[in-house]
Design a protein around this motif. Sequence first.
Motif, PDB file in Angstrom:
ATOM      1  N   ARG A 126       0.829  -1.197   0.000  1.00  0.00           N
ATOM      2  CA  ARG A 126       0.000   0.000   0.000  1.00  0.00           C
ATOM      3  C   ARG A 126       0.871   1.258   0.000  1.00  0.00           C
ATOM      4  O   ARG A 126       0.616   2.222  -0.714  1.00  0.00           O
ATOM      5  CB  ARG A 126      -0.907  -0.015   1.239  1.00  0.00           C
ATOM      6  N   ASP A 127       1.919   1.214   0.827  1.00  0.00           N
ATOM      7  CA  ASP A 127       2.844   2.358   0.856  1.00  0.00           C
ATOM      8  C   ASP A 127       3.472   2.584  -0.509  1.00  0.00           C
ATOM      9  O   ASP A 127       3.638   3.727  -0.973  1.00  0.00           O
ATOM     10  CB  ASP A 127       3.927   2.110   1.902  1.00  0.00           C
ATOM     11  N   SER A 128       3.850   1.457  -1.164  1.00  0.00           N
ATOM     12  CA  SER A 128       4.486   1.575  -2.478  1.00  0.00           C
ATOM     13  C   SER A 128       3.526   2.189  -3.497  1.00  0.00           C
ATOM     14  O   SER A 128       3.914   3.041  -4.303  1.00  0.00           O
ATOM     15  CB  SER A 128       4.932   0.188  -2.954  1.00  0.00           C
ATOM     16  N   MET A 129       2.259   1.764  -3.462  1.00  0.00           N
ATOM     17  CA  MET A 129       1.278   2.317  -4.403  1.00  0.00           C
ATOM     18  C   MET A 129       1.088   3.810  -4.150  1.00  0.00           C
ATOM     19  O   MET A 129       0.959   4.600  -5.100  1.00  0.00           O
ATOM     20  CB  MET A 129      -0.051   1.564  -4.235  1.00  0.00           C
ATOM     21  N   GLN A 130       1.065   4.200  -2.881  1.00  0.00           N
ATOM     22  CA  GLN A 130       0.911   5.627  -2.561  1.00  0.00           C
ATOM     23  C   GLN A 130       2.107   6.423  -3.064  1.00  0.00           C
ATOM     24  O   GLN A 130       1.960   7.523  -3.619  1.00  0.00           O
ATOM     25  CB  GLN A 130       0.746   5.791  -1.041  1.00  0.00           C
ATOM     26  N   ALA A 131       3.296   5.833  -2.905  1.00  0.00           N
ATOM     27  CA  ALA A 131       4.500   6.530  -3.369  1.00  0.00           C
ATOM     28  C   ALA A 131       4.498   6.675  -4.885  1.00  0.00           C
ATOM     29  O   ALA A 131       4.902   7.702  -5.439  1.00  0.00           O
ATOM     30  CB  ALA A 131       5.747   5.776  -2.906  1.00  0.00           C
ATOM     31  N   ILE A 132       4.041   5.605  -5.571  1.00  0.00           N
ATOM     32  CA  ILE A 132       3.976   5.662  -7.045  1.00  0.00           C
ATOM     33  C   ILE A 132       2.989   6.740  -7.487  1.00  0.00           C
ATOM     34  O   ILE A 132       3.233   7.490  -8.444  1.00  0.00           O
ATOM     35  CB  ILE A 132       3.583   4.285  -7.587  1.00  0.00           C
ATOM     36  N   LYS A 133       1.868   6.814  -6.790  1.00  0.00           N
ATOM     37  CA  LYS A 133       0.856   7.829  -7.166  1.00  0.00           C
ATOM     38  C   LYS A 133       1.440   9.237  -7.002  1.00  0.00           C
ATOM     39  O   LYS A 133       1.262  10.108  -7.867  1.00  0.00           O
ATOM     40  CB  LYS A 133      -0.378   7.645  -6.279  1.00  0.00           C
ATOM     41  N   GLU A 134       2.130   9.473  -5.894  1.00  0.00           N
ATOM     42  CA  GLU A 134       2.725  10.791  -5.678  1.00  0.00           C
ATOM     43  C   GLU A 134       3.816  11.086  -6.715  1.00  0.00           C
ATOM     44  O   GLU A 134       3.942  12.214  -7.203  1.00  0.00           O
ATOM     45  CB  GLU A 134       3.311  10.853  -4.271  1.00  0.00           C
ATOM     46  N   ALA A 135       4.581  10.034  -7.073  1.00  0.00           N
ATOM     47  CA  ALA A 135       5.622  10.229  -8.086  1.00  0.00           C
ATOM     48  C   ALA A 135       5.016  10.570  -9.435  1.00  0.00           C
ATOM     49  O   ALA A 135       5.543  11.396 -10.191  1.00  0.00           O
ATOM     50  CB  ALA A 135       6.477   8.962  -8.180  1.00  0.00           C
ATOM     51  N   ASN A 136       3.892   9.924  -9.782  1.00  0.00           N
ATOM     52  CA  ASN A 136       3.224  10.219 -11.049  1.00  0.00           C
ATOM     53  C   ASN A 136       2.723  11.669 -11.077  1.00  0.00           C
ATOM     54  O   ASN A 136       2.812  12.355 -12.111  1.00  0.00           O
ATOM     55  CB  ASN A 136       2.054   9.263 -11.257  1.00  0.00           C
ATOM     56  N   THR A 137       2.176  12.096  -9.948  1.00  0.00           N
ATOM     57  CA  THR A 137       1.695  13.492  -9.881  1.00  0.00           C
ATOM     58  C   THR A 137       2.850  14.472 -10.115  1.00  0.00           C
ATOM     59  O   THR A 137       2.733  15.441 -10.880  1.00  0.00           O
ATOM     60  CB  THR A 137       1.057  13.747  -8.513  1.00  0.00           C
ATOM     61  N   GLN A 138       3.976  14.168  -9.475  1.00  0.00           N
ATOM     62  CA  GLN A 138       5.149  15.036  -9.645  1.00  0.00           C
ATOM     63  C   GLN A 138       5.643  15.005 -11.085  1.00  0.00           C
ATOM     64  O   GLN A 138       6.047  16.038 -11.646  1.00  0.00           O
ATOM     65  CB  GLN A 138       6.251  14.554  -8.685  1.00  0.00           C
TER      66      GLN A 138
END
Length: 851
Positions: A126-138
């Motif tokens: 779950r943490d990894s998915m959240q990090a990926i989502k934030e990276a995509n936004t950036q």
Amino acid sequence: MNKNSRKILIADDEPDNIRILAEALTGDYKIIAATSGGEAIECAVCPNPPDLILLDIMMPDMDGYAVLERLRADGKTRHIPVIIITALNRDVDEIRGFDMGAVDYVTKPFSPAVINARVRTHLELRDSMQAIKEANTQLHREIAERHKIQEELRKSYSLLHSTIESVAEAIMVIDKKGNLLTINRKFVQMWYLTEKWSAENDNRKRFDMLLERVRDPETFARRFEDLLNAPETDDYDTFEMRDGRIIEFYARPYKIGDIITGQIYTYMDVTERVRMQEELQESERRYRAVVEDQTELICCFRPDRTLTFVNDAYCRYFGRTREELIGHSFMMFMSPVDRKKMEEHLASLNRENPVAGIEHQVLNADADIRWLRRTDRAIFDDQGHITELQSVVWDTTDRKLAENSLKDATMEKETSRIKLEAVFRSIPEGIVTVDTRGQILRTNESLRKICALASHMNSGKFSDQLMEECHCIHALRKLLKNGRTVSEHRIQCDAGDSGNRNLNLTTLPLLDHNKKSMGAMLVIRDVTRLVELETRLGERSSFGGIIGRSEPMQRIYSLLEQFADTEISVLITGETGTGKERIMESLHFGSSRSEKPLVRVNCAMLAENLIESELFGHIRGAFTSADRDKVGRFEMARGGTLFLDEIGEIAPHLQAKLLRVLEYKEFERVGESRLQKADVRIIAASNVNMAEQVRQGRFREDLYYRLKVFCIQLPPLRERIGDIPLLAKHFMELGAKNMGKHFTGLSDEVLSVFAHYPWPGNVRELKNAIEYACVLCPGHMINIEHLPPEMLTPPEKNFLSRMSSVPMSEKEAVLDALKRTKWNKTKAARILGISRGTFYNRLLKYGIDTE
């Protein structure tokens, strides 16, 4: 507890289950609990929702599947990972759970280590998915910023012109109508443009002149038109020039500020790159074709054991796709023992010895354990470190099984040879084997005790004395000469100082595996004592309450006399109703234990969970309903006899305990560790084929042989027809006594029906039939109408019924019986229902030569 602790919701209607799960979780977690489905949903939609949910399926108000459906339908809760913890272990329940959106499925009982690992894994996911989502936004933010910068760079046409001249690619800039704005020198060179093209002011003609240089002008023009109609599009394509060059181009919007004013085309000559790619692809295609055509399993893996390549054969063998295999350890199909062996094998690879082989086991796609033989090659870099390992693997299961089968067959053959050798030496019958030329091959020790001429039977040909004096050798020569065997042929032989002996001769051909004759074998059995017993017991019609004067019963009487007063275990076998209990009673009351208890146990009538307590007894508190001590049957029979009827029905775990009693004469009561002495004689009985039960694995072989130290096989009534009149008379007299009637006998018709009836219920059925007749018959003669109706159906036309329907003399009956049994006198006597002694007297009476 850390303020950043993960929040885990445990939903289960059993508080004990919630407590066990909470205690099993060893991480820094904040645990909240819900004892119903509705409460679980309320906790999930609260302002501070849980990071993960452990959900039970079986809950009263709303089951786990309904909770999952509600969670996944709500945008606020659909991202929360849910692990199902349940006792349901069917595949269909697990599949349903995953279909409803669960991330994992754990069945009870569970390992705390497994629960912790899975909770930790899904929280990390779950943490990894959240990090990926934030990276995509950036990333999107950065791309937008980059476009903005690019647009500002295009504001100045003069700046653009100077820029495109400085680049190595060919550049063309057009406006939104397709009018040429500018090109660079590289473009002129790539398209081989002349001064005529540069001097032409008509854009249409300029474009046509470009089309003349393209291999497929129609497609090029259509593609250019599509791009012109979508100036805001970034696009890419390739085309071929007439001279064979491959050109790659990119079309991008040309903007001034934020306004699209045209398009920029960038052209690159990629002919050499395409050629190299095609050559590389062809090389890869050929390599893959070679690898994929192999039946061997081929794979490559990194030093950390993760796979980087597998061929189709590898995928088929393990039932996985390439995507499921690549990136995972190639050792995932091995047992821990084989993994350790594989690690030691790979650790042995070095630059001096980069190739090595090993054999190990795996589980294939069908979950079968298979043997593999693999050769591994290590690839090293300049520093001597392994960068990759390549493996070629063969399935060697069939060879391994063949080797094991050959080894087992060799051992079995040697064991059989040793056993046969022991049997040959210890068998009481004398044996002589000869080859096809009459040369003596072997004799055994028992022959020297039986035959006075055995000392002349050395390896080689028969001596003249043997040829003249030995009747046994005459029978053997007859088989070699005309192929005629002899079975149980009785002769009298002068044994010198021991007097005359009665011998039974049997000759048999020795055949190889192709049924081809290798010689002959003579078996000589000394039946002198048997003849004496036959003479002495031939007319005995009963023994200890057992009725019958037939030859099989005479043999049983003899055995009962010999073994009644012994301590050895006895196994009594025979069909239902043949009188096994009568035999057991004769053994008990004829022994020194006759004054002691006789305890009977029907193993088939006792429930499996009670029979151990029934046999061995139990102490108070041994199990739930054991409210007092209980004496078992072994203790009841102390000093006497324990009769185990239907022994074949006893459970396997009790067979082991019964074997211990037989071996060590001691047992333990249920719930007690103190040993009790078992001073009993065990007599067992069964109406099933115990040898077949052993062969099928339903009965322990060691217990079977321990029980059948002395075995009595009771014949069915249909094989002792001659005893029926005696038995019928006995049962009739009992019926008359019990009913206060007087019967003069049974009619000939009744005796004829009895003689032809198959008697599936044996003696018990005969007794019931007589009792039935005694009830119906008012007195005097019992006639056919007094018999049970089922006995009056027409009998099958067997030998005995044919004898009764067709007049036949006694001599003809004897001859007919011999012909039907291929001149086997024992079987012929059995068919006629007379003893062998009586049968031999009739042979002498009518001068019948059985030779």
